[in-house]
Design an enzyme around this catalytic site. Structure first.
Site, mmCIF file in Angstrom:
data_model
loop_
_atom_site.group_PDB
_atom_site.id
_atom_site.type_symbol
_atom_site.label_atom_id
_atom_site.label_comp_id
_atom_site.label_asym_id
_atom_site.label_seq_id
_atom_site.Cartn_x
_atom_site.Cartn_y
_atom_site.Cartn_z
ATOM 1 N N CYS A 132 0.831 -1.213 0.000
ATOM 2 C CA CYS A 132 0.000 0.000 0.000
ATOM 3 C C CYS A 132 0.864 1.261 0.000
ATOM 4 C CB CYS A 132 -0.927 -0.017 1.214
ATOM 5 S SG CYS A 132 -2.003 1.422 1.283
ATOM 6 N N CYS A 135 -0.558 4.107 2.075
ATOM 7 C CA CYS A 135 -0.351 3.977 3.527
ATOM 8 C C CYS A 135 1.101 4.252 3.909
ATOM 9 C CB CYS A 135 -0.671 2.561 4.011
ATOM 10 S SG CYS A 135 -2.123 1.808 3.300
ATOM 11 N N ASP A 136 2.036 3.702 3.149
ATOM 12 C CA ASP A 136 3.429 3.646 3.621
ATOM 13 C C ASP A 136 4.426 4.470 2.812
ATOM 14 O OD1 ASP A 136 2.645 1.862 5.630
ATOM 15 O OD2 ASP A 136 2.808 0.158 4.293
#
Ligand code: NAP
Length: 308
Positions: A132, A135-136
């Site tokens: 992701c 997300c990261d």
């Protein structure tokens, strides 16, 4: 017979539980193999509204579970293997041999990112291996990263990562992307993106602390091997929606196995609703899954009221 059984304990499942519990429907949640869903495999979540300093994925899920329990949600650790129609509702067959009868079902079993199957990947998830970029990605500013895959997801992730990383290797096992032309053109036009064609990652190499430092690649044409320094690998080789247990239940899915929703979260079977990544291959965010779980709870509540 239960009013509602929720299958799955990711953001969609727990949100559906909070809403149906507060509506006095006394939901039963069946928690499967990965309680807490995909967020339990991430570290810090920075994009879930309400947490200005970020929140650890597992903490967020634990809080959702506590919130659902506060209103009387019951949880049973059992995987559902099959759903069959019965008079007035459905019978769910649990892996442990238990049967559960319910008037409505909310399927929130999520999707699992596909991985390569390399030996140390389980330990690396959250430590330099992720699926992701949204997300990261921000954790990998000014360092080289790699994206594996040649589809729209890989193109989208690699394009997004150019905002942070110093270099983005786009690793594809063939010499042209599968992604749509517009997304291929966009990603390949990025200065920071270096495609590594005809290449397959064969090893994730870590430092003494177990963090990703390098990848070893193999050329799919001549078998030669080479290495690249990377701090994080984003795997974008597709997701697998967790719908195999629905075979025979009559719930229609698209060609990739994602549940088809209509009129909100209703599936093709009246009384069965779907929420979150199991029905969404487009947004796949914790917050959209939570929102969809809320919608499924409201749809189930309305269905029960109409069918009393
Ligand atoms: P996908 O289209 O199935 O592409 C998966 C990619 O991973 C392919 O390039 C495939 O290679 C590669 N791959 C699969 N297994 C592999 C392995 N073991 N080793 C190395 N590479 C492997 O999946 P996706 O990109 O996640 O897209 C899924 C669906 O969502 C598609 O319909 C896509 O259009 C849609 N989507 C749309 C958007 C958007 O429009 N914004 C964004 C994301 C996704 P091969 O090409 O060689 O098979």
């Amino acid at each position: 017979m239960e009013n509602v059984i929720i299958i799955g304990t990711g953001c969609a499942g727990w949100t559906a539980a909070i809403y149906t519990a507060r509506a006095n429907l006394e939901p039963l949640v069946l928690a499967g193999e990965q309680p807490g869903g995909q967020l339990t495999t991430t570290t810090e979540v920075e994009n879930f509204p309400g947490f200005p300093e970020g929140v650890m994925g597992p903490d967020l899920m634990m809080n959702m579970e506590k919130q659902a329990a506060r209103f009387g949600t019951r949880v049973q650790y059992d995987r559902v293997d099959a759903i069959e129609k019965i008079e007035g509702g459905f019978r769910l067959k649990g892996m442990m041999g238990n049967d559960y009868e319910t008037k409505t079902v909310i399927i929130a079993t999520g999707a699992s990112p596909r991985h390569l199957g390399l030996p140390n990947e389980k330990e690396l998830i959250g430590h330099g291996l992720t699926s992701c970029a949204t997300c990261d990605g921000a954790f990998y500013a000014d360092v080289p990263v790699a994206v594996i895959g040649g589809g729209d997801s890989a193109a989208e992730e690699a394009t997004f990562l150019t905002r942070f990383a110093s270099k983005v290797y786009l690793i594809h096992r063939r010499e042209e992307l599968r992604a749509s032309k517009i997304m291929s053109d966009r990603v390949l036009a990025q200065e920071k993106v270096e495609p590594l064609w005809n290449s397959q990652v064969v090893e994730y190499i870590t430092d003494d602390e177990g963090k990703m430092t390098k990848i070893r690649l193999q050329n799919t044409q001549d078998g030669s091997e080479y290495e690249k320094d990377v701090k994080c690998v984003f795997v974008a080789i597709g997701h697998v929606p967790n719908t195999s247990f629905l075979e025979g239940a009559g719930v229609e899915c698209d060609e990739n196995g994602y549940i088809l929703q209509k009129n909100g979260t209703q599936t093709s079977v009246e009384g069965i609703f779907a929420a979150g990544d199991v029905a969404d291959h487009v947004y796949r965010q914790a917050i959209t899954a939570a929102g969809n779980g809320c919608a499924a709870a409201l749809d189930a509540e309305r269905y029960l009221a109409e069918n009393e």
